[in-house]
Design an enzyme around this catalytic site. Structure first.
Site, PDB file in Angstrom:
ATOM      1  N   VAL B   9       1.008  -1.158  -0.535  1.00 36.95           N
ATOM      2  CA  VAL B   9       0.031   0.083  -0.017  1.00 36.95           C
ATOM      3  C   VAL B   9       0.710   1.539   0.350  1.00 36.95           C
ATOM      4  O   VAL B   9       1.504   1.669   0.768  1.00 36.95           O
ATOM      5  CB  VAL B   9      -0.906   0.048   1.007  1.00 36.95           C
ATOM      6  CG1 VAL B   9      -1.836   1.219   1.357  1.00 36.95           C
ATOM      7  CG2 VAL B   9      -1.305  -1.147   1.370  1.00 36.95           C
ATOM      8  N   CYS B  10       0.050   2.558  -0.995  1.00 36.18           N
ATOM      9  CA  CYS B  10       1.150   3.663  -0.655  1.00 36.18           C
ATOM     10  C   CYS B  10      -0.463   4.841  -1.242  1.00 36.18           C
ATOM     11  O   CYS B  10      -0.995   4.535  -1.545  1.00 36.18           O
ATOM     12  CB  CYS B  10       2.512   3.542  -2.008  1.00 36.18           C
ATOM     13  SG  CYS B  10       2.013   3.684  -3.909  1.00 36.18           S
ATOM     14  N   GLY B  11       0.903   6.132  -1.356  1.00 38.26           N
ATOM     15  CA  GLY B  11      -0.030   6.446  -1.888  1.00 38.26           C
ATOM     16  C   GLY B  11      -0.836   7.357  -2.866  1.00 38.26           C
ATOM     17  O   GLY B  11      -2.202   7.002  -2.342  1.00 38.26           O
ATOM     18  N   GLY B  13      -0.337   3.515  -4.736  1.00 39.01           N
ATOM     19  CA  GLY B  13      -0.957   3.295  -5.932  1.00 39.01           C
ATOM     20  C   GLY B  13       0.037   2.666  -6.696  1.00 39.01           C
ATOM     21  O   GLY B  13       0.172   1.542  -7.501  1.00 39.01           O
ATOM     22  N   ALA B  42      -3.246   3.451  -0.466  1.00 32.85           N
ATOM     23  CA  ALA B  42      -4.513   3.577   0.781  1.00 32.85           C
ATOM     24  C   ALA B  42      -5.901   3.524   1.387  1.00 32.85           C
ATOM     25  O   ALA B  42      -6.350   3.045   1.930  1.00 32.85           O
ATOM     26  CB  ALA B  42      -3.481   5.225   1.192  1.00 32.85           C
TER      27      ALA B  42
END
Lengths: 158, 98
Positions: B9-11, B13, B42
């Site tokens: 998961v990141c800001g 994707g 996220a």
């Protein structure tokens, strides 16, 4: 993707002065736009994303930010690099409420993550190497920065 | 043999989670795990949890997801990478076979 296509000397800026994260993102976005990497919507999209999901990376004495946004705003992958004469505050990626002083900004234009991932991975892994980061902020010579980035990409024999 | 399914998961994707995914695949396969990664933003974690054994995130994610979470920048910056891999492995639990 060839190295020459990833690091464009026209997109390297050294010891610049800006008052805020928004200003440096705006400046670097304009340069990416002039050189055909991004769509007009990119700048605002990055600024909005940075508010919600900031990209400041706390590394130690010298910190780096890697603002970026969705692929729909990008024409071709590239990166604009800027070292700052005095640090600018960005919020932390892992702790968004905290602000940290940032010394180098890499504005990433990513059009296809899998094609670009080796480059990105080597770039971000180099952030953990203090001597590399220090070398980047100690020069105002674009060619020198390009060489340091080129050396980063050469590591691990690839 | 069960594959280890990791949600990264990141800001957005896109950028960060791709770097983290490749690094996890590399490091965990070195240790004999068969790994499958899925990436998301996220804000989309809750709708991507099906079949997931563990979440590795570079940004804050909601609490009480019912899946173990490792929040780290180590797979991005390389700082503390070995410790982070140990944390992932320790949180996987016993049901995932090498």
């Amino acid at each position: 993707m060839k190295f020459e296509e990833m690091i464009d000397e026209k997109l390297i800026f050294t010891k610049m002065d800006f008052g805020s994260a928004g200003e440096v993102i705006g400046f670097l976005s304009d340069e990416l736009f002039k050189n055909g990497y991004i769509k007009e919507t990119f700048k605002q999209a990055v600024i909005e994303r940075e508010k919600k999901y900031p990209t400041g990376l706390q590394l130690g004495n010298i910190n780096v930010a890697i603002p970026h946004t969705d692929i729909e705003h990008v024409i071709k992958s590239g990166v604009a690099v800027c070292t700052l004469s005095s640090p600018i505050k960005f919020h932390r990626m892992d702790k968004p409420r905290e602000e940290i002083p940032i010394h180098i900004v890499f504005l990433l234009a990513v059009s296809e993550p899998n094609e670009y991932v080796k480059f990105l991975s080597k770039l971000t892994s180099s952030f953990g190497k203090k001597e590399t980061i220090r070398a980047l902020i100690s020069t105002d010579n674009k060619k020198q920065i390009k060489k340091i980035l080129k050396d980063i990409l050469k590591e691990d024999g690839e | 043999m069960k594959k280890l399914k990791i949600l990264v998961v990141c800001g957005t994707g896109i950028a960060t989670s791709t770097v983290v995914s490749r690094k996890l695949e590399e490091k965990l396969s070195e240790r004999g795990y068969e790994v499958e990664t899925r990436q998301c933003k996220a804000s989309e974690v809750e709708s991507n949890l099906e079949g997931i054994d563990i979440i590795v995130a570079t940004t804050p994610v909601p609490e009480n997801l019912g899946v173990p979470v490792v929040r780290t920048l180590a797979f991005l910056t390389g700082v503390g990478e070995d410790e982070a891999i140990e944390e992932v492995i320790s949180k996987i639990g016993g049901d995932v076979q090498k």
